[in-house]
Design a protein around this motif. Structure first.
Motif, PDB file in Angstrom:
ATOM      1  N   UNK A 111       0.827  -1.213   0.000  1.00  0.00           N
ATOM      2  CA  UNK A 111       0.000   0.000   0.000  1.00  0.00           C
ATOM      3  C   UNK A 111       0.861   1.263   0.000  1.00  0.00           C
ATOM      4  N   UNK A 112       1.879   1.251  -0.842  1.00  0.00           N
ATOM      5  CA  UNK A 112       2.892   2.307  -0.796  1.00  0.00           C
ATOM      6  C   UNK A 112       2.436   3.618  -1.426  1.00  0.00           C
ATOM      7  N   UNK A 113       1.417   3.551  -2.261  1.00  0.00           N
ATOM      8  CA  UNK A 113       0.932   4.793  -2.872  1.00  0.00           C
ATOM      9  C   UNK A 113       0.273   5.711  -1.847  1.00  0.00           C
ATOM     10  N   UNK A 114      -0.102   5.146  -0.724  1.00  0.00           N
ATOM     11  CA  UNK A 114      -0.768   5.935   0.315  1.00  0.00           C
ATOM     12  C   UNK A 114       0.214   6.490   1.346  1.00  0.00           C
ATOM     13  N   UNK A 115       1.499   6.212   1.168  1.00  0.00           N
ATOM     14  CA  UNK A 115       2.487   6.687   2.133  1.00  0.00           C
ATOM     15  C   UNK A 115       2.988   8.075   1.763  1.00  0.00           C
ATOM     16  N   UNK A 116       3.256   8.870   2.784  1.00  0.00           N
ATOM     17  CA  UNK A 116       3.794  10.211   2.587  1.00  0.00           C
ATOM     18  C   UNK A 116       5.308  10.193   2.497  1.00  0.00           C
ATOM     19  N   UNK A 117       5.921   9.203   3.140  1.00  0.00           N
ATOM     20  CA  UNK A 117       7.377   9.102   3.156  1.00  0.00           C
ATOM     21  C   UNK A 117       7.773   7.651   3.411  1.00  0.00           C
ATOM     22  N   UNK A 118       9.076   7.380   3.273  1.00  0.00           N
ATOM     23  CA  UNK A 118       9.552   6.002   3.330  1.00  0.00           C
ATOM     24  C   UNK A 118      10.760   5.876   4.253  1.00  0.00           C
ATOM     25  N   UNK A 119      11.061   4.641   4.594  1.00  0.00           N
ATOM     26  CA  UNK A 119      12.070   4.260   5.578  1.00  0.00           C
ATOM     27  C   UNK A 119      11.517   4.500   6.986  1.00  0.00           C
ATOM     28  N   UNK A 120      12.165   3.865   7.955  1.00  0.00           N
ATOM     29  CA  UNK A 120      11.691   3.952   9.338  1.00  0.00           C
ATOM     30  C   UNK A 120      11.680   5.385   9.854  1.00  0.00           C
ATOM     31  N   UNK A 121      12.609   6.198   9.336  1.00  0.00           N
ATOM     32  CA  UNK A 121      12.681   7.587   9.814  1.00  0.00           C
ATOM     33  C   UNK A 121      12.030   8.577   8.853  1.00  0.00           C
ATOM     34  N   UNK A 122      11.389   8.071   7.791  1.00  0.00           N
ATOM     35  CA  UNK A 122      10.660   8.940   6.874  1.00  0.00           C
ATOM     36  C   UNK A 122      11.523   9.899   6.089  1.00  0.00           C
ATOM     37  N   UNK A 123      12.794   9.541   5.896  1.00  0.00           N
ATOM     38  CA  UNK A 123      13.712  10.508   5.284  1.00  0.00           C
ATOM     39  C   UNK A 123      13.556  10.652   3.774  1.00  0.00           C
ATOM     40  N   UNK A 124      12.880   9.730   3.116  1.00  0.00           N
ATOM     41  CA  UNK A 124      12.712   9.783   1.667  1.00  0.00           C
ATOM     42  C   UNK A 124      11.243   9.987   1.317  1.00  0.00           C
ATOM     43  N   UNK A 125      10.973  10.918   0.399  1.00  0.00           N
ATOM     44  CA  UNK A 125       9.589  11.199   0.026  1.00  0.00           C
ATOM     45  C   UNK A 125       9.222  10.642  -1.345  1.00  0.00           C
ATOM     46  N   UNK A 126      10.189  10.123  -2.085  1.00  0.00           N
ATOM     47  CA  UNK A 126       9.908   9.562  -3.409  1.00  0.00           C
ATOM     48  C   UNK A 126      10.187   8.060  -3.395  1.00  0.00           C
ATOM     49  N   UNK A 127       9.157   7.281  -3.676  1.00  0.00           N
ATOM     50  CA  UNK A 127       9.288   5.822  -3.659  1.00  0.00           C
ATOM     51  C   UNK A 127      10.372   5.344  -4.612  1.00  0.00           C
ATOM     52  N   UNK A 128      10.477   5.977  -5.773  1.00  0.00           N
ATOM     53  CA  UNK A 128      11.442   5.548  -6.783  1.00  0.00           C
ATOM     54  C   UNK A 128      12.873   5.599  -6.263  1.00  0.00           C
ATOM     55  N   UNK A 129      13.126   6.504  -5.315  1.00  0.00           N
ATOM     56  CA  UNK A 129      14.495   6.665  -4.807  1.00  0.00           C
ATOM     57  C   UNK A 129      14.871   5.642  -3.739  1.00  0.00           C
ATOM     58  N   UNK A 130      13.878   4.923  -3.212  1.00  0.00           N
ATOM     59  CA  UNK A 130      14.199   4.000  -2.119  1.00  0.00           C
ATOM     60  C   UNK A 130      15.103   2.861  -2.575  1.00  0.00           C
ATOM     61  N   UNK A 131      14.971   2.466  -3.838  1.00  0.00           N
ATOM     62  CA  UNK A 131      15.811   1.374  -4.344  1.00  0.00           C
ATOM     63  C   UNK A 131      17.284   1.771  -4.365  1.00  0.00           C
ATOM     64  N   UNK A 132      17.563   3.055  -4.559  1.00  0.00           N
ATOM     65  CA  UNK A 132      18.958   3.508  -4.601  1.00  0.00           C
ATOM     66  C   UNK A 132      19.646   3.210  -3.283  1.00  0.00           C
ATOM     67  N   UNK A 133      18.928   3.437  -2.179  1.00  0.00           N
ATOM     68  CA  UNK A 133      19.498   3.149  -0.863  1.00  0.00           C
ATOM     69  C   UNK A 133      19.840   1.670  -0.732  1.00  0.00           C
ATOM     70  N   UNK A 134      18.930   0.803  -1.184  1.00  0.00           N
ATOM     71  CA  UNK A 134      19.175  -0.639  -1.077  1.00  0.00           C
ATOM     72  C   UNK A 134      20.376  -1.072  -1.910  1.00  0.00           C
ATOM     73  N   UNK A 135      20.494  -0.539  -3.114  1.00  0.00           N
ATOM     74  CA  UNK A 135      21.605  -0.918  -3.985  1.00  0.00           C
ATOM     75  C   UNK A 135      22.951  -0.422  -3.464  1.00  0.00           C
ATOM     76  N   UNK A 136      22.981   0.767  -2.868  1.00  0.00           N
ATOM     77  CA  UNK A 136      24.257   1.418  -2.567  1.00  0.00           C
ATOM     78  C   UNK A 136      24.680   1.379  -1.106  1.00  0.00           C
TER      79      UNK A 136
END
Length: 330
Positions: A111-136
């Motif tokens: 249900x990620x389209x309903x989220x305002x931010x991502x990660x436990x601390x909410x530091x990312x606001x764009x879902x597309x960018x979350x994969x960059x953290x996992x890769x790097x």
């Protein structure tokens, strides 16, 4: 002779038409919409156009261990479908280097389209960018985006997929993360016993589960709001380590919470019983503690042992077995 030439020309022309049709059909994409359950609020983020082909490619990338530095770790290595795309039983997942340890428990994904931010601390606001953290991240897949993209462009199968689906000859980082975003947006969970009750009026609740629902609304719904069971806020509930600069963490959604422990940002609690016991008697007064955690002259949430058990029974009605065992896109 003239007839033979005409016949050959006709065959060539017909073959050209067939090839053109085949190419055209190969680039036709089946557009799908993110499922929007009737009991959910309006999505916070506008989704990109999703296609069956884009989602399928995104899942392939999500599952691909070759994109990590050591070729042994994928996004799916930590985000397991049967655990609601978390890592049940694992406090902190190990990345490619056992000497480098992360500090956050793997969150469930749905249900990620309903989220305002991502990660436990909410530091990312764009879902597309979350994969960059996992890769790097050195504590996760430990690669560079340049190397990940290079691997994709050196792979003829991936190049063909991206060419067919997105019409591109050279894969870029945004194309990779965009495909993964399509897959992540397809992960909609809304078919639990609770949903059957509120949407279809199909009542399979026991008396204790019904009482647990009422207790939950009274004691927990200030933060775990709406049928997503999160108000998307960041709150200090007194669980941050003294040396952790982050004191506020996102209120997690509670769907499939039965199968996605350990719990809290650092995975400190193995069971729901431990979580409810903490709220009832483990919250300590501290600077910055959320006002909701210090009401009526006491910290935490007043809950008897019997009330805790009933709330847990209700929380287990949020398990969506169709979602965690699904084989189709939605």
């Amino acid at each position: 002779m003239k007839k033979n030439k005409l016949f050959v020309v006709a065959i060539i022309a017909f073959s050209t038409v067939l090839l053109g049709l085949a190419f055209g059909l190969s680039t036709i994409k089946t557009v799908v919409a993110v499922r929007r359950p009737v009991n959910f609020p309006v999505p916070f983020q506008q989704d990109p156009a999703l296609t069956v082909e884009g989602i399928t490619l995104g899942q392939k990338l999500f599952d691909d261990v070759s994109l990590s530095k050591n070729g042994k770790l994928a996004c799916a290595s930590c985000h397991n479908q049967t655990d609601a795309y978390s890592s049940a039983g694992i406090k902190i997942n190990e990345g490619i280097d056992p000497k480098i340890s992360g500090t956050r428990n793997t969150p469930a994904l749905m249900n990620l389209q309903w989220k305002h931010s991502y990660f436990r601390d909410g530091r990312e606001t764009k879902l597309q960018n979350t994969a960059i953290n996992a890769f790097t991240s050195p504590a996760e897949m430990g690669e560079t985006m340049d190397n990940v993209v290079k691997k994709l462009n050196q792979n003829p199968i991936y190049r063909q997929h991206f060419k067919t689906i997105f019409g591109i000859d050279t894969i870029k980082a945004k194309d990779l993360t965009g495909a993964i975003e399509q897959y992540l947006l397809s992960l909609v969970s809304a078919n639990s016993r609770y949903d059957q009750l509120v949407v279809k009026q199909k009542d399979t609740f026991s008396q204790d589960e019904k009482e647990g629902l009422l207790l939950f609304k009274e004691k927990c719904a200030s933060c775990h709001a709406t049928d997503l069971f999160s108000d998307e806020s960041l709150r200090n509930i007194g669980t941050a380590a003294a040396n952790d600069p982050v004191k506020k963490f996102k209120v997690p959604g509670l769907r499939n919470v039965e199968v996605s422990g350990p719990y809290l940002h650092d995975g400190r609690f193995n069971t729901l019983e431990e979580v409810l016991s903490f709220y009832a008697s483990g919250v300590k007064k501290a600077p910055g503690l959320d006002p909701l955690m210090q009401q009526h002259g006491q910290t935490g949430i007043p809950l008897t042992a019997a009330e805790q058990k009933k709330i847990i029974l209700f929380l287990k009605t949020l398990t969506d077995h169709a979602f965690i065992n699904k084989t189709t896109l939605q």
